[in-house]
Design a protein around this motif. Structure first.
Motif, PDB file in Angstrom:
ATOM      1  N   THR A  64      11.000   2.555   0.924  1.00 12.11           N
ATOM      2  CA  THR A  64      10.183   3.516   0.341  1.00 12.11           C
ATOM      3  C   THR A  64      10.911   4.494  -0.428  1.00 12.11           C
ATOM      4  OG1 THR A  64       8.542   3.032   2.188  1.00 12.11           O
ATOM      5  CG2 THR A  64       8.323   5.039   1.018  1.00 12.11           C
ATOM      6  N   ALA A  65      11.971   5.019   0.001  1.00 12.68           N
ATOM      7  CA  ALA A  65      12.740   6.218  -0.513  1.00 12.68           C
ATOM      8  C   ALA A  65      13.147   5.733  -1.943  1.00 12.68           C
ATOM      9  CB  ALA A  65      13.853   6.504   0.261  1.00 12.68           C
ATOM     10  N   LEU A  81       3.775   9.556   0.037  1.00 10.67           N
ATOM     11  CA  LEU A  81       4.002  10.271   1.268  1.00 10.67           C
ATOM     12  C   LEU A  81       4.166   9.284   2.320  1.00 10.67           C
ATOM     13  CD1 LEU A  81       0.468  12.196   1.399  1.00 10.67           C
ATOM     14  CD2 LEU A  81       2.657  13.277   1.061  1.00 10.67           C
ATOM     15  N   TRP A  82       3.847   8.131   1.964  1.00  6.55           N
ATOM     16  CA  TRP A  82       4.045   6.786   3.120  1.00  6.55           C
ATOM     17  C   TRP A  82       3.706   5.430   2.098  1.00  6.55           C
ATOM     18  CZ3 TRP A  82       0.554   2.918   4.765  1.00  6.55           C
ATOM     19  CH2 TRP A  82       1.143   2.192   5.841  1.00  6.55           C
ATOM     20  N   SER A  83       4.420   4.445   2.640  1.00  2.00           N
ATOM     21  CA  SER A  83       4.161   3.211   2.009  1.00  2.00           C
ATOM     22  C   SER A  83       4.137   2.086   3.193  1.00  2.00           C
ATOM     23  CB  SER A  83       5.026   2.761   0.982  1.00  2.00           C
ATOM     24  OG  SER A  83       6.266   2.261   1.416  1.00  2.00           O
ATOM     25  N   ASN A  84       3.483   0.931   3.267  1.00  2.68           N
ATOM     26  CA  ASN A  84       3.855  -0.156   4.188  1.00  2.68           C
ATOM     27  C   ASN A  84       5.110  -0.712   3.683  1.00  2.68           C
ATOM     28  OD1 ASN A  84       2.718  -1.602   2.214  1.00  2.68           O
ATOM     29  ND2 ASN A  84       1.416  -2.580   3.314  1.00  2.68           N
ATOM     30  N   ALA A  85       5.377  -1.646   4.513  1.00  2.00           N
ATOM     31  CA  ALA A  85       6.574  -2.544   4.649  1.00  2.00           C
ATOM     32  C   ALA A  85       6.656  -3.530   3.227  1.00  2.00           C
ATOM     33  CB  ALA A  85       6.994  -3.474   5.739  1.00  2.00           C
ATOM     34  N   ALA A  86       5.247  -3.837   2.823  1.00  2.00           N
ATOM     35  CA  ALA A  86       5.361  -4.786   1.605  1.00  2.00           C
ATOM     36  C   ALA A  86       5.357  -4.057   0.392  1.00  2.00           C
ATOM     37  CB  ALA A  86       3.861  -5.533   1.551  1.00  2.00           C
ATOM     38  N   SER A 132       0.803  -1.165  -0.076  1.00  2.00           N
ATOM     39  CA  SER A 132       0.051  -0.100   0.027  1.00  2.00           C
ATOM     40  C   SER A 132       0.762   1.430   0.122  1.00  2.00           C
ATOM     41  CB  SER A 132      -0.962  -0.005   1.111  1.00  2.00           C
ATOM     42  OG  SER A 132      -1.726  -1.113   1.205  1.00  2.00           O
ATOM     43  N   ILE A 133       0.741   2.229  -0.886  1.00  2.00           N
ATOM     44  CA  ILE A 133       1.219   3.251  -0.826  1.00  2.00           C
ATOM     45  C   ILE A 133       0.680   4.470  -0.978  1.00  2.00           C
ATOM     46  CG2 ILE A 133       2.482   4.869  -2.582  1.00  2.00           C
ATOM     47  CD1 ILE A 133       3.667   2.366  -3.655  1.00  2.00           C
ATOM     48  N   LEU A 134       0.677   5.421  -0.095  1.00  2.00           N
ATOM     49  CA  LEU A 134      -0.187   6.615   0.170  1.00  2.00           C
ATOM     50  C   LEU A 134       0.420   7.837  -0.779  1.00  2.00           C
ATOM     51  CD1 LEU A 134      -2.470   8.158   1.690  1.00  2.00           C
ATOM     52  CD2 LEU A 134      -0.915   8.642   3.547  1.00  2.00           C
ATOM     53  N   LEU A 135      -0.377   8.516  -1.555  1.00  2.00           N
ATOM     54  CA  LEU A 135      -0.019   9.388  -2.492  1.00  2.00           C
ATOM     55  C   LEU A 135      -0.850  10.802  -1.944  1.00  2.00           C
ATOM     56  CD1 LEU A 135      -0.068   7.586  -5.748  1.00  2.00           C
ATOM     57  CD2 LEU A 135       1.689   7.940  -4.275  1.00  2.00           C
ATOM     58  N   ASP A 136      -0.206  11.803  -2.255  1.00  2.00           N
ATOM     59  CA  ASP A 136      -0.958  13.121  -2.133  1.00  2.00           C
ATOM     60  C   ASP A 136      -1.836  13.224  -3.539  1.00  2.00           C
ATOM     61  OD1 ASP A 136       0.760  14.502  -3.804  1.00  2.00           O
ATOM     62  OD2 ASP A 136       1.609  15.711  -2.421  1.00  2.00           O
ATOM     63  N   PRO A 137      -2.567  14.369  -3.818  1.00  2.00           N
ATOM     64  CA  PRO A 137      -3.421  14.700  -4.833  1.00  2.00           C
ATOM     65  C   PRO A 137      -2.191  14.990  -6.155  1.00  2.00           C
ATOM     66  CG  PRO A 137      -4.476  15.637  -3.393  1.00  2.00           C
ATOM     67  CD  PRO A 137      -2.983  15.309  -2.797  1.00  2.00           C
TER      68      PRO A 137
END
Length: 76
Positions: free
Chosen positions: A54-55, A39-44, A29-34
């Protein structure tokens, strides 16, 4: 017309709990802004994309994580 109730306020504790649930998932799962900035991702997620952290995914999802045009099937 029936009005839907307003959603309850989301607290930082609620967001932290949600982050813990997603981080423990085996699905990436990857969290993106618009704008598509990561912004963030889980370990998988990095593993799913063949990188270590993630970087290493890059600064945004422009082309690397998401195709320019998503396949779309329309019923006629």
């Amino acid at each position: 017309m029936t009005e839907l109730p307003l959603p309850r306020a989301v607290t930082s504790a609620t967001l932290h709990h949600l982050e813990q649930l997603i981080d423990g998932s085996s699905f990436g799962s990857i969290l993106l802004d618009p704008a598509g900035t990561i912004l963030w991702s889980n370990a998988a997620a990095p593993t799913m994309h063949g990188v270590e952290k993630t970087a290493d995914l890059g600064a945004n999802a422009d082309g690397a994580l998401m195709p320019r045009r998503l396949p779309c099937r329309r019923s006629g």
